[in-house]
Design an enzyme around this catalytic site. Structure first.
Site, PDB file in Angstrom:
ATOM      1  N   SER A 200      -5.617   5.037  40.011  1.00 31.83           N
ATOM      2  CA  SER A 200      -5.797   6.377  39.460  1.00 31.83           C
ATOM      3  C   SER A 200      -5.356   6.411  38.003  1.00 31.83           C
ATOM      4  O   SER A 200      -4.249   5.974  37.670  1.00 31.83           O
ATOM      5  CB  SER A 200      -4.980   7.382  40.277  1.00 31.83           C
ATOM      6  OG  SER A 200      -5.107   8.665  39.727  1.00 31.83           O
ATOM      7  N   CYS A 326       3.712  16.015  46.393  1.00 31.10           N
ATOM      8  CA  CYS A 326       2.968  16.701  47.443  1.00 31.10           C
ATOM      9  C   CYS A 326       3.880  17.402  48.422  1.00 31.10           C
ATOM     10  O   CYS A 326       3.496  18.366  49.062  1.00 31.10           O
ATOM     11  CB  CYS A 326       2.108  15.704  48.205  1.00 31.10           C
ATOM     12  SG  CYS A 326       1.442  14.448  47.135  1.00 31.10           S
TER      13      CYS A 326
HETATM   14  C1  LIG Z   1      -0.491   9.553  42.849  1.00 27.82           C
HETATM   15  C2  LIG Z   1      -0.781   8.706  44.013  1.00 27.82           C
HETATM   16  C3  LIG Z   1      -1.963   8.859  44.749  1.00 27.82           C
HETATM   17  C4  LIG Z   1      -2.945   9.961  44.455  1.00 27.82           C
HETATM   18  O1  LIG Z   1      -3.596   9.811  43.239  1.00 27.82           O
HETATM   19  P1  LIG Z   1      -4.344  11.102  42.631  1.00 27.82           P
HETATM   20  O2  LIG Z   1      -5.168  10.565  41.526  1.00 27.82           O
HETATM   21  O3  LIG Z   1      -3.251  12.016  42.149  1.00 27.82           O
HETATM   22  O4  LIG Z   1      -5.133  11.700  43.725  1.00 27.82           O
HETATM   23  C5  LIG Z   1      -2.197   8.013  45.798  1.00 27.82           C
HETATM   24  N1  LIG Z   1      -1.333   7.047  46.111  1.00 27.82           N
HETATM   25  C6  LIG Z   1      -0.194   6.850  45.427  1.00 27.82           C
HETATM   26  C7  LIG Z   1       0.717   5.732  45.807  1.00 27.82           C
HETATM   27  C8  LIG Z   1       0.128   7.674  44.358  1.00 27.82           C
HETATM   28  O5  LIG Z   1       1.264   7.488  43.697  1.00 27.82           O
END
Ligand SMILES: *Cc1c(COP(=O)(O)O)cnc(C)c1O
Length: 395
Positions: A200, A326
């Site tokens: 991401s 979250c």
């Molecule tokens: C932040 C995160 C996600 C989600 O990514 P987004 O782009 O915010 O949806 C998934 N897995 C981990 C380990 C993360 O730290």
């Protein structure tokens, strides 16, 4: 007052050098990449070049193995649901761990409603999954193992390369959520040996709302979003061209500057942990002492509420979190800390400070002072702590 941002595991500011290369794709180069005219071809070219760049930086064999998504969460969903539905004929068993991000955990929970069975592997006190436990959990109905590369709350880095060998010996597909490690620690797809990998952009100083899934050639996957033929028919929708260009640029910068940033962050992290330990009593470091993300500090202070510390920090200009973006706002303690064997009480007294590129040692010294004072003040108000202190004085 200058704000001190210590929540880089939740998100990072977009690097101005990334914003700069994104800007033309909002205005001048706005054509739909599916168009056959010049305006569209320019967008298509930008996506192609970004895809090639990301593939090269991660060590993918082919640029077509990179699928751009709308987030890390979407990449996780596509990997797990995509493999599950495409391999329904082969089996219905999925293996994951109890400390995964909710994008993985909740996707698995959802699939359980449709006849899939899921094994949630336990972790040790450091948040580590045992490779042998993965081997033992695999049955002839297993179609996918999904384990995160590093945990977003406590920073523990899993032995993914070792586990992927075991999983492949058994002929099962392997996905890793590498959202916390891509751009943060050295990572090469060939060494990891995974079939699918999520990332991401906003976790490595790129824009929010864009991610990617690496899908090894030959891996069968069902789509989540139906519509046009974008992203090899795996993800319909007109592409987020600016976001994709930004993701590629951010990844390039993160990897080029990784070594330098990494050694600085590790030094800062260990300095900060040592300072906290020596200045405050009854502090516990959560996560693995050495196999952890460079900027991750996750600590429990006994006899105080994490939320109270966070409020004090915020008033003093410091942004930190209780572990996971979250779950903050809910009063449930972290599922990660509970899985590592912490009591509800100690888990409630935990906070995560994730250090990033722009933090300085002076800032960390200030934060340490605020924590020392804040924790002492909260403990003065804690009858439990006072009773404990009296008892210790009397012996
Ligand atoms: C932040 C995160 C996600 C989600 O990514 P987004 O782009 O915010 O949806 C998934 N897995 C981990 C380990 C993360 O730290």
């Amino acid at each position: 007052m200058e704000r001190i941002y210590l929540d880089h595991a939740a998100t990072t500011p977009t690097d101005p050098r990334v914003v700069e290369v994104m800007l033309p794709y909002f205005t001048e180069v706005f054509g739909n990449p599916s168009g056959i005219y010049q305006e569209g071809r320019a967008g298509k070219k930008a996506i192609d070049e970004s895809r090639e760049k990301v593939a090269r930086l991660l060590g993918a064999a082919d640029f077509r193995e990179i699928i751009f998504t709308g987030s890390g969460s979407e990449a996780d969903n596509l990997a797990i649901s995509g493999v599950a539905w495409a391999n329904r004929g082969k089996g219905n068993h999925i293996i994951t761990s109890s400390i995964e991000h909710h994008a993985v955990l909740n996707t698995c929970k959802h699939l359980e409603k449709y006849g899939f069975t899921v094994t949630y592997l336990p972790v040790d006190k450091y948040g580590m999954v045992a490779p042998e436990a993965v081997r033992e959990a695999i049955t002839d109905r297993t179609i996918l193992v999904s384990l995160m590369h590093a945990n977003n709350e406590v920073g523990t880095v899993q032995p993914i390369a070792e586990i992927s060998k075991i999983v492949h010996e058994k002929g099962v597909l392997f996905h890793t959520d590498a959202v916390q490690t891509v751009g943060s620690i050295p990572l090469h797809l060939k060494e990891l040996g995974v079939d699918l990998l999520s990332l991401s952009a906003h976790k490595f100083y790129g824009p929010k709302g864009v991610g990617a899934l690496y899908v090894k050639k030959g891996t069968r996957l069902s789509r989540l979003i139906h519509g046009g033929a974008q992203e090899r028919q795996l993800r319909a929708g007109t592409e987020n061209v600016a976001g994709i260009v930004g993701l590629a640029k951010a990844l390039e910068l993160a990897i080029t500057e990784l070594e330098e940033n990494n050694s600085r962050l590790v030094e800062f992290r260990d300095y900060f942990i040592n300072e906290l330990m020596s200045r405050i009593d009854r502090v516990k470091l959560n996560g693995h002492p050495t196999k952890r993300l460079p900027g991750n500090v996750n600590v429990s202070f006994e006899f105080v509420e994490g939320e109270s510390i966070l409020l004090i920090l915020d008033l003093k200009g410091i942004a930190a979190s209780s572990g996971s973006a979250c779950t903050s706002g809910s009063l449930d303690p972290s599922h990660v800390l509970l899985a590592m064997g912490l009591s509800h009480e100690v888990a409630h007294g935990s906070i995560r400070l994730s250090i990033g590129r722009e933090n300085t040692k002076t800032q960390l010294d200030y934060v340490c002072g605020v924590l020392e004072e804040g924790v002492a003040r909260l403990r003065e108000m804690s009858p439990l702590y006072q009773a404990r202190a009296r008892k210790e004085r009397s012996v």
